[in-house]
Design a protein around this motif. Structure first.
Motif, PDB file in Angstrom:
ATOM      1  N   LEU A 139      15.117  34.316  -9.061  1.00 46.47           N
ATOM      2  CA  LEU A 139      15.812  33.645  -7.960  1.00 46.47           C
ATOM      3  C   LEU A 139      14.871  33.554  -6.769  1.00 46.47           C
ATOM      4  CD1 LEU A 139      19.019  35.854  -8.030  1.00 46.47           C
ATOM      5  CD2 LEU A 139      18.963  33.455  -8.671  1.00 46.47           C
ATOM      6  N   VAL A 140      14.793  32.400  -6.141  1.00 50.01           N
ATOM      7  CA  VAL A 140      14.054  32.253  -4.891  1.00 50.01           C
ATOM      8  C   VAL A 140      15.106  32.238  -3.791  1.00 50.01           C
ATOM      9  CG1 VAL A 140      12.513  30.815  -3.523  1.00 50.01           C
ATOM     10  CG2 VAL A 140      12.207  30.975  -6.017  1.00 50.01           C
ATOM     11  N   VAL A 141      15.084  33.286  -2.966  1.00 52.55           N
ATOM     12  CA  VAL A 141      16.080  33.471  -1.905  1.00 52.55           C
ATOM     13  C   VAL A 141      15.375  33.333  -0.567  1.00 52.55           C
ATOM     14  CG1 VAL A 141      17.740  35.076  -0.887  1.00 52.55           C
ATOM     15  CG2 VAL A 141      17.409  35.025  -3.376  1.00 52.55           C
ATOM     16  N   ARG A 142      15.866  32.430   0.256  1.00 54.88           N
ATOM     17  CA  ARG A 142      15.249  32.190   1.565  1.00 54.88           C
ATOM     18  C   ARG A 142      16.237  32.553   2.672  1.00 54.88           C
ATOM     19  NH1 ARG A 142      13.384  26.900   1.163  1.00 54.88           N
ATOM     20  NH2 ARG A 142      11.702  27.777  -0.078  1.00 54.88           N
ATOM     21  N   ASP A 154      13.754  35.636   8.112  1.00 55.25           N
ATOM     22  CA  ASP A 154      13.489  34.305   7.539  1.00 55.25           C
ATOM     23  C   ASP A 154      12.554  34.377   6.333  1.00 55.25           C
ATOM     24  OD1 ASP A 154      11.119  34.895   8.808  1.00 55.25           O
ATOM     25  OD2 ASP A 154      11.022  33.025   9.934  1.00 55.25           O
ATOM     26  N   ARG A 155      12.457  35.543   5.715  1.00 57.18           N
ATOM     27  CA  ARG A 155      11.570  35.723   4.564  1.00 57.18           C
ATOM     28  C   ARG A 155      12.077  34.987   3.335  1.00 57.18           C
ATOM     29  NH1 ARG A 155      10.743  41.753   3.265  1.00 57.18           N
ATOM     30  NH2 ARG A 155       9.920  40.740   1.413  1.00 57.18           N
ATOM     31  N   GLU A 156      11.126  34.686   2.472  1.00 55.03           N
ATOM     32  CA  GLU A 156      11.455  34.193   1.134  1.00 55.03           C
ATOM     33  C   GLU A 156      11.218  35.343   0.170  1.00 55.03           C
ATOM     34  OE1 GLU A 156      10.528  30.061  -0.432  1.00 55.03           O
ATOM     35  OE2 GLU A 156       9.049  31.279  -1.522  1.00 55.03           O
ATOM     36  N   ARG A 157      12.237  35.626  -0.635  1.00 53.72           N
ATOM     37  CA  ARG A 157      12.158  36.726  -1.588  1.00 53.72           C
ATOM     38  C   ARG A 157      12.313  36.194  -3.000  1.00 53.72           C
ATOM     39  NH1 ARG A 157      14.720  38.613   2.905  1.00 53.72           N
ATOM     40  NH2 ARG A 157      14.029  40.615   3.702  1.00 53.72           N
ATOM     41  N   LEU A 158      11.591  36.822  -3.930  1.00 55.93           N
ATOM     42  CA  LEU A 158      11.712  36.498  -5.348  1.00 55.93           C
ATOM     43  C   LEU A 158      12.424  37.658  -6.012  1.00 55.93           C
ATOM     44  CD1 LEU A 158       8.105  35.155  -6.008  1.00 55.93           C
ATOM     45  CD2 LEU A 158      10.130  33.876  -5.331  1.00 55.93           C
ATOM     46  N   LEU A 159      13.642  37.404  -6.494  1.00 50.86           N
ATOM     47  CA  LEU A 159      14.440  38.448  -7.134  1.00 50.86           C
ATOM     48  C   LEU A 159      14.583  38.143  -8.613  1.00 50.86           C
ATOM     49  CD1 LEU A 159      15.301  38.565  -4.061  1.00 50.86           C
ATOM     50  CD2 LEU A 159      17.484  39.386  -4.894  1.00 50.86           C
ATOM     51  N   PRO A 160      14.320  39.130  -9.458  1.00 55.74           N
ATOM     52  CA  PRO A 160      14.514  38.900 -10.891  1.00 55.74           C
ATOM     53  C   PRO A 160      16.008  38.739 -11.189  1.00 55.74           C
ATOM     54  CG  PRO A 160      13.958  41.198 -10.477  1.00 55.74           C
ATOM     55  CD  PRO A 160      13.849  40.476  -9.163  1.00 55.74           C
ATOM     56  N   PHE A 161      16.352  37.752 -12.002  1.00 59.00           N
ATOM     57  CA  PHE A 161      17.746  37.564 -12.386  1.00 59.00           C
ATOM     58  C   PHE A 161      18.030  38.493 -13.561  1.00 59.00           C
ATOM     59  CE2 PHE A 161      21.405  35.575 -14.407  1.00 59.00           C
ATOM     60  CZ  PHE A 161      22.234  35.439 -13.305  1.00 59.00           C
ATOM     61  N   LEU A 162      18.398  39.723 -13.219  1.00 61.09           N
ATOM     62  CA  LEU A 162      18.685  40.755 -14.207  1.00 61.09           C
ATOM     63  C   LEU A 162      20.114  41.237 -13.985  1.00 61.09           C
ATOM     64  CD1 LEU A 162      15.331  42.773 -13.989  1.00 61.09           C
ATOM     65  CD2 LEU A 162      16.036  41.176 -15.801  1.00 61.09           C
TER      66      LEU A 162
END
Length: 185
Positions: A139-142, A154-162
């Motif tokens: 998931l790309v979460v902004r 205002d960070r962009e985070r990359l979360l594994p879809f687990l």
């Protein structure tokens, strides 16, 4: 061409792939599929093709794997010139035509736009899009501190879809996803 031109909301559709370029001289097109498996796009006998703001329906005459990709022939597209006119167009499908999924499974488009909140109630932002890696989807979460609801930054985070590990709960009706994630990570 035998396509029916239509005008209606693109929000009624999901993007399944793209017509990339002509293949041969008889109107075939190379297809880039976003479905998994790749050739799942060929299971749909009618495609909605979007060129700019115009949506046109085409019946899929035939399609097959070709090398590492796919090729397809659409009804009314019998020449290389006709195929060239469709190159670059997106392939859509009405959301209503998608098969129902088992409880707990989601189409990616259903997750895009959800507000992502930690177990502690901190808003990380909204799901912008997802992408596939070898191990799992991501998931790309902004974040948007001025948005509604306001994110913590205002960070962009990359979360594994687990599911059951990182993804605690998905509530599409409330537009919210709860995650077990350290916001500093």
């Amino acid at each position: 061409m035998n396509a029916q031109a239509e005008r209606h909301e693109a929000g009624d559709h999901v993007v399944l792939g793209k017509l990339t370029s002509p293949y041969g001289v008889k109107g075939w097109l190379k297809v880039y599929s976003y479905t998994s498996p790749m050739d799942g796009i060929l299971d749909y006998g009618e495609w909605v093709v979007r060129q700019g703001d115009v949506l046109s329906r085409y019946r899929l005459v035939q399609g097959r794997r070709h090398g590492k990709g796919l090729v397809a022939q659409l009804e009314g597209c019998g020449t290389r010139e006709a195929a060239e006119a469709l190159a670059g167009a997106e392939i859509l499908l009405p959301k209503s035509a998608l098969p129902s999924l088992p409880r707990g499974d989601y189409y990616w488009y259903e997750l895009e736009g959800l507000t992502v909140v930690t177990r502690e109630g901190q808003v990380l932002g909204r799901v912008q899009y997802l992408f596939e890696t070898g191990a799992n989807d991501v998931l790309v979460v902004r974040g948007d501190p001025l948005g509604e609801p306001a994110a913590i930054d205002d960070r962009e985070r990359l979360l594994p879809f687990l599911p059951d590990e990182v993804i605690v709960a998905v509530d599409r009706e409330a537009g919210r996803m709860t995650v077990d994630w350290d916001p500093t990570f």
